[in-house]
Every structure is written in C-alpha cells, then in structure tokens.
Enzyme design. Structure first.
Site, PDB file in Angstrom:
ATOM      1  N   ARG B 154      28.688  35.230  44.042  1.00 10.50           N
ATOM      2  CA  ARG B 154      29.179  36.432  43.359  1.00 10.50           C
ATOM      3  C   ARG B 154      30.226  36.082  42.316  1.00 10.50           C
ATOM      4  NH1 ARG B 154      28.671  38.676  49.142  1.00 10.50           N
ATOM      5  NH2 ARG B 154      30.151  36.966  49.480  1.00 10.50           N
ATOM      6  N   ILE B 155      31.209  35.275  42.741  1.00 15.07           N
ATOM      7  CA  ILE B 155      32.303  34.939  41.837  1.00 15.07           C
ATOM      8  C   ILE B 155      31.804  34.028  40.714  1.00 15.07           C
ATOM      9  CG2 ILE B 155      34.524  33.734  41.682  1.00 15.07           C
ATOM     10  CD1 ILE B 155      35.131  34.878  44.536  1.00 15.07           C
ATOM     11  N   GLY B 231      38.843  28.274  43.859  1.00 15.15           N
ATOM     12  CA  GLY B 231      38.198  28.214  45.163  1.00 15.15           C
ATOM     13  C   GLY B 231      39.256  28.026  46.236  1.00 15.15           C
ATOM     14  N   ARG B 232      39.316  26.788  46.771  1.00 15.42           N
ATOM     15  CA  ARG B 232      40.330  26.467  47.767  1.00 15.42           C
ATOM     16  C   ARG B 232      40.932  25.120  47.375  1.00 15.42           C
ATOM     17  NH1 ARG B 232      40.465  30.967  48.850  1.00 15.42           N
ATOM     18  NH2 ARG B 232      39.957  32.055  50.791  1.00 15.42           N
ATOM     19  N   GLU B 261      49.426  24.857  50.288  1.00 20.01           N
ATOM     20  CA  GLU B 261      50.190  26.016  49.822  1.00 20.01           C
ATOM     21  C   GLU B 261      51.231  26.402  50.872  1.00 20.01           C
ATOM     22  OE1 GLU B 261      46.110  27.632  47.744  1.00 20.01           O
ATOM     23  OE2 GLU B 261      47.316  29.083  48.861  1.00 20.01           O
ATOM     24  N   HIS B 279      48.217  31.231  44.112  1.00 23.15           N
ATOM     25  CA  HIS B 279      47.096  31.857  44.828  1.00 23.15           C
ATOM     26  C   HIS B 279      47.081  33.374  44.649  1.00 23.15           C
ATOM     27  CE1 HIS B 279      44.130  31.221  48.410  1.00 23.15           C
ATOM     28  NE2 HIS B 279      43.713  32.149  47.584  1.00 23.15           N
ATOM     29  N   VAL B 280      46.897  33.769  43.403  1.00 18.86           N
ATOM     30  CA  VAL B 280      46.905  35.201  43.063  1.00 18.86           C
ATOM     31  C   VAL B 280      45.534  35.706  42.635  1.00 18.86           C
ATOM     32  CG1 VAL B 280      49.348  35.328  42.466  1.00 18.86           C
ATOM     33  CG2 VAL B 280      47.706  34.584  40.733  1.00 18.86           C
TER      34      VAL B 280
END
Lengths: 314, 313
Positions: B154-155, B231-232, B261, B279-280
C-alpha cells in the site's frame, strides 16, 4: 563574435560567465562598481547585449546609458527587473529562460508545502539537538487531500497543480482569465480563492497588477488553518502584513522562497516553527542552472548570427 | 465492557487512552513500577493488549496473559508482535492499514525533496543570517530522478503514484513480481539499487528483510544515490549506512526510522546531506485520530462478537 561586447549585471553562475567569456568580449558590471562613470564613458557605446537576472536586470537607466544595446537576455523566467516598455520602444530584443526551470520551481513549491505542514525542518532540528530522548515530537498536519489554490496557472502553476493532484489535493486557481482546457475550479477573485483553499500558492508573474496581490484581506481569508507558499516574487506579498499574521497566529504557516528585500528576510520569522524560509533557490539546481545558462548563450548566439531567438519575450 | 481489562504497553496517543478508558478498564503499563507484580495481580482480567511500533506483544508478554484474546496495534507494522505465538494461541491481531498510507507516502516524498534540494540546510542558512554574505549553493533536481521502491504494498504504491507526478521513472523489488504493475521489476535489491537514483524502503520488517540495506546495496546506490527509509530502522545496517554517509560513498539519506529509537547515531548530526526525523511517518493529527478510531473499532467489534475491521491474524 569575440569582439561583441556583452555586459553581465551581477554574479550569477560561474559556468555562464565562462561560456560568455569564450564567445564574447565580456564585461562584468560589478568589476567596475567603484568607477562606474569611467566604465560607461569608455564602453557604453560598444555594449550590444546585457545579461541580467532576478537581482539586477535592465532598468530604464541602464538601457538609456547603452545606445547600441540590441538584446537583453535574462537568466530567469521572471521579467520584473527589465523595463519591457523601454525595450519595446528602442526595439531591443528580450529573452528569458522559461520551461527549463518549471520542474525545479514546482518541486520546490511542493517541497515547501510538505516541509511546512509536516514540520520537516523542525523535526530534523529536534533530532539533531538530541531532544528525541526526552519524548516524542508532537503531531503535524496531513498534506494529502488538502485543497490547493494556485495564483497564476501558467507553466509553473500548472506543474504545481499536476504534482499536487497526485496527493489527491483538489485544485482551484485564480488568474486574469479562466483557462479553457482545465477542470480546476476557477475563482475570479483571489480573496474567494483564499477563503476556499487550505494551501495558497503564488505562481504568477510580478507586474503592477500583481504587486501585493496577497494582502491583509487575502491573508485573513486564508486564516489560522491556512498556509501560504510563495515561490514567485517577494513583492507579491504585503510582507509586514504576512509577518504580523504569522506572529499573531492569524495564518497557519508559510513556505517562502522569496522576500521583499532579499537577501534580508524579516528576522521576526526566524523563531517561528510554522514557517520554512529558503534563500530564493527555486531554480538553483546544478542541472537547471546549466540548462538556463545554455539557453542564455543560445539566445545570444542566435541573435548575433541573425537567426530566430529561442525564447523571445519581445 | 467496563470490566474488560485492556493493557496499553506504552504512551502513544491521549485521545486513544481517553477513548479506551470510556469503554474498558485501561491499564497503562508504563506507569506501573513493579511490572511482574502488576501482571501477577491483573493477568486474569487483561483480555486485550494495545501496542504500537515501539512496543507490542512479544512471546514473554503473551505467555504471562492467559486471558489475552486480542492484540490491537496502533501501527500498520507488526514487527513488535509475535504473530506465530498469537496464531498458536488463537489470539486475534489487528493493525491500522490504509488510514496512514497517505501520510507515510507524503513523508517519503517530503524527505526526497528535503534531501535533494537541501531544504532544512537552506532554512538554517537563512535563519543564521548567512544569506547576507552570499547565495546558498546549487542542489540537485528531483524531477525525473529514478525512484526504486523496496516493497510495493500500500505504502510503496502510494509513493510510486506521487513520484510519477514528478516524472520519476519507477522500479521496484519485492518478494514476487507483480505482473499487473507497469513499473520495472528487479529480482534483487542490489540490482535495484544499481539502477535507481533514490532508493525507498517501504516493505514490512521480517526476518528476511532485516538489514536488507547492507554494504552491497549501499555501494550499488553509490555517491550520487539517496536512501529514503520510512520502513523500520532494522531494515538498514546502520553502522554501514553511517560510515557510507560520513565517507561520502553514499550521496545522501532521508531517515524517519533508526535501529535504536529514540537514539540516532550522532555522526549524522553534522552532515548536510541527510534529513533526520523522529519516526513521524503517521504523525499528523488527522491520521493518528483515524488510527485510534480503528483500534477502538476493532476492540469493540471483537468484544461484541462482530467481524474485526482490520484483522491480521
């Protein structure tokens, strides 16, 4: 053509100056700033071309002092620093650099909108200052789907609209007249446009009519949840009104590439986190600067070889 | 439903807490000084866990909650949830897909523009008064740059659609080729990296995608290439990324996520070719409300025996 005298008005791009120097007898106006009178005495009648830009163009005074001036080639698409009437009167040709910079300026408009709404620069500063250890950043504002109102639907305005559409932003616009081949909603009055959009983008040419087109009324209509993006000219906006609206929270935020008194933007904006301020970099990428320079050179070469100009204005 | 115990594992959103409190018996795990004692006392009343991208429901937590029926994540990513364990125990899992797709895709494009056009650097330049001394230097054009996307979910698709409006040719890597998609497929990440200017990480974090961006990929992307990670953090071998950026073997990076983080490698702080965000990705008022509503909607559906809105397991 090596004897043809060309005057460049201010430092703009080393590559351009180098290319001009290989083809013409190039004079740099800023090399003679302490002895202007002497310079003009000696060389004014030899100068056949002026290369100007958004900072220093060709005003009536300069044009009057160059009796054999044939062409003004602007390293910009904007013509507000050129006295077009005087040029028309004297039969002096004028060229600019349209199209080659459209993408860069449109990209910047979207980049500014995203940066302001999503607080990108504030967040980047937050991370670099080590503050993330103390807690998460707050929430910003979504960009996708916000209504975008464009002032001036020319090349740049249309390119901005096309990009914003990919983010599902409904597009509306204001311009001197309605454009026939578009589905975007037209507003005859800029205040109505501002009242009916969330992000107002200035993308028109600067003329007498559009001076301070973004005034108190427009800013009030845009309101505390509205955002102003200016990638056109500082003089499009009543800057003191804009500053007080931002300081007082009457306008949601602004992304500004241009200011009334460059290179000195209003310092009261520097402490705000709902503005992004960039130093008139709309077309300042390596790729585009070279393309603009090549266009200036090509226009001058065409002129002096008696061939059709590539991007004439008059 | 007020007697149903819901354990929220970390602070994430006050609106969500408020809405959960109205409906359930909400336990805020981060306010508990003695976690094991707390769990021993309350384990039989906790029937739901609400987690997010920082903390979810690992095997240890799942094991200690015998009445756990559902894990509702305030995120789309599932890497902090032991899905195998949930499946084993018949525990339902929900996440928040779709409602955050636009925000994350917007941020990916925002990062690309900010990195290539040096927006944050220029903004700092203006605010420091340096513009009076001279113009800022030339940056890099974004329109037309080749964008390579890892993960065309999706992203990833939303990023592609936006980048296309900037005339960016799109290519991608994913576990399987998508024949109905017109973008160019590369069967390997290194090949994708070698053939694009901007590489975007938009896949989910799994064992297979851990450190999917490694030295080889970074080398292939090269000194003119830009990495965008929405992503991560663990998708990227962070020490390799840092040294590539410091040594200018990689052109630049726009990073919303990091391996540890909220700690970010300090060597990045002095670089002008990176944009660093805390991470926004989904951090807008609009989207977090939609995500919270989806978490509530899923929990209500579960406890009312209705179909879950966005089940994963």
């Amino acid at each position: 053509m090596n004897n043809t005298c060309v005057l460049v008005t201010c430092p703009m791009f080393t590559y351009l100056e180098q290319e001009l120097e290989t083809r013409f007898n190039l004079f740099k106006l800023w090399d003679h700033s302490s002895s202007k009178a002497e310079f003009f005495n000696n060389y004014s009648s030899s100068i056949k071309a002026v290369v100007g830009n958004t900072k220093v163009g060709a005003d009536a005074k300069l044009i009057d002092s160059l009796p054999n001036l044939e062409i003004v080639a602007s390293y910009s698409v904007g013509l507000d620093k050129i006295d077009l009437d005087k040029c028309k009167q004297r039969g002096i040709k004028v060229t600019n650099t349209p199209d080659v910079l459209t993408d860069d300026v449109a990209d910047l408009a979207i980049g500014l909108a995203l940066a302001v709404l999503r607080k990108v620069c504030v967040c980047d500063q937050f991370v670099r200052s080590g503050n993330w250890i103390n807690g998460d950043f707050g929430l910003a504002t979504k960009f996708s789907g916000k209504s975008v109102g464009i002032v001036g639907l020319g090349r740049i305005g249309s390119a901005i609209a096309k990009r914003a559409e990919a983010f599902q932003c409904p597009i509306s616009y204001h311009s001197r007249s309605k454009k026939p081949n578009t589905n975007y909603k037209y507003y005859l009055n800029i205040v109505d446009l501002a009242a009916n959009c969330e992000i107002l983008v200035v993308a028109c040419a600067l003329t007498e009519e559009t001076h301070h087109i973004v005034n108190r009324k427009v800013i009030d209509a845009l309101g505390p949840k509205g955002f102003l993006i200016n990638i056109a000219r500082g003089a499009h906006v009543d800057e003191p009104e804009l500053v007080s609206a931002l300081l007082e929270g009457r306008l949601g935020g602004a992304g500004l590439d241009v200011f009334e008194n460059e290179p000195e933007p209003p310092e009261q904006l520097f402490a705000l986190d709902n503005v992004v301020l960039v130093p008139h970099v709309g077309s300042d990428t390596g790729e585009t600067s070279k393309a603009m320079a090549d266009l200036v050179i090509s226009n001058l070469e065409a002129h002096f070889k008696g061939k059709p100009l590539l991007t004439p204005v008059i | 439903m007020e007697s149903i115990g819901v354990l929220m594992v970390c602070p994430m959103n006050s609106y969500l807490e408020h809405e959960l409190e109205k409906r359930f018996n909400l336990f805020r795990f981060w306010t508990v000084p003695e976690k094991s004692a707390f769990l021993a006392t309350n384990k039989n009343s906790i029937r739901a866990v609400v987690g997010n991208s920082s903390a979810g429901a690992d095997a240890e937590l799942i094991e200690v909650l015998p009445k756990l029926e559902i894990v509702a994540s305030f995120s789309v990513g599932l890497d902090k949830i032991d899905l195998a364990k949930c499946k084993e125990k018949g525990i339902r899992v929900t996440n928040t897909p779709d409602v955050l797709t636009d925000d994350v895709a917007d941020l990916a494009i925002g990062l690309m523009l900010a990195v290539l056009r040096k927006l944050c650097e220029s903004d700092r330049y203006v605010r420091s008064g340096k513009w009076k001394k001279g113009d800022y230097r030339l940056t890099t054009k974004f329109t037309g740059k080749k964008v390579g996307i890892i993960g065309l979910g999706r992203i990833g698709m939303a990023v592609a659609k936006r980048a296309e409006a900037f005339s960016c040719p799109i290519s991608y890597y994913s576990r399987t080729e998508k024949p109905e998609i017109k973008y160019k497929y590369y069967p390997g990440v290194v090949e994708l990296a070698a053939n694009c200017d901007i590489l975007v990480v938009a896949c989910s974090l799994t064992e297979e995608t851990l450190h999917i961006i490694n030295r080889e990929v970074i080398d292939a992307l090269g000194p003119k290439g830009v990495l965008i990670n929405v992503g991560r953090g663990p998708h990227v071998d962070e020490p390799e990324l840092v040294s590539a950026l410091v040594e200018r073997r990689l052109g630049g990076a726009g990073l919303d996520v990091f391996e540890h983080e909220p700690e970010v490698p300090e060597e990045l702080f002095g670089l002008d070719n990176v944009v660093l965000l805390p991470h926004v990705g989904s951090g807008t008022v609009e989207t977090r409300q939609a995500m919270a509503d989806l978490v509530i909607g899923n929990l209500e559906a579960h406890f009312l025996n209705r179909p879950l809105l966005t089940p994963v397991v």
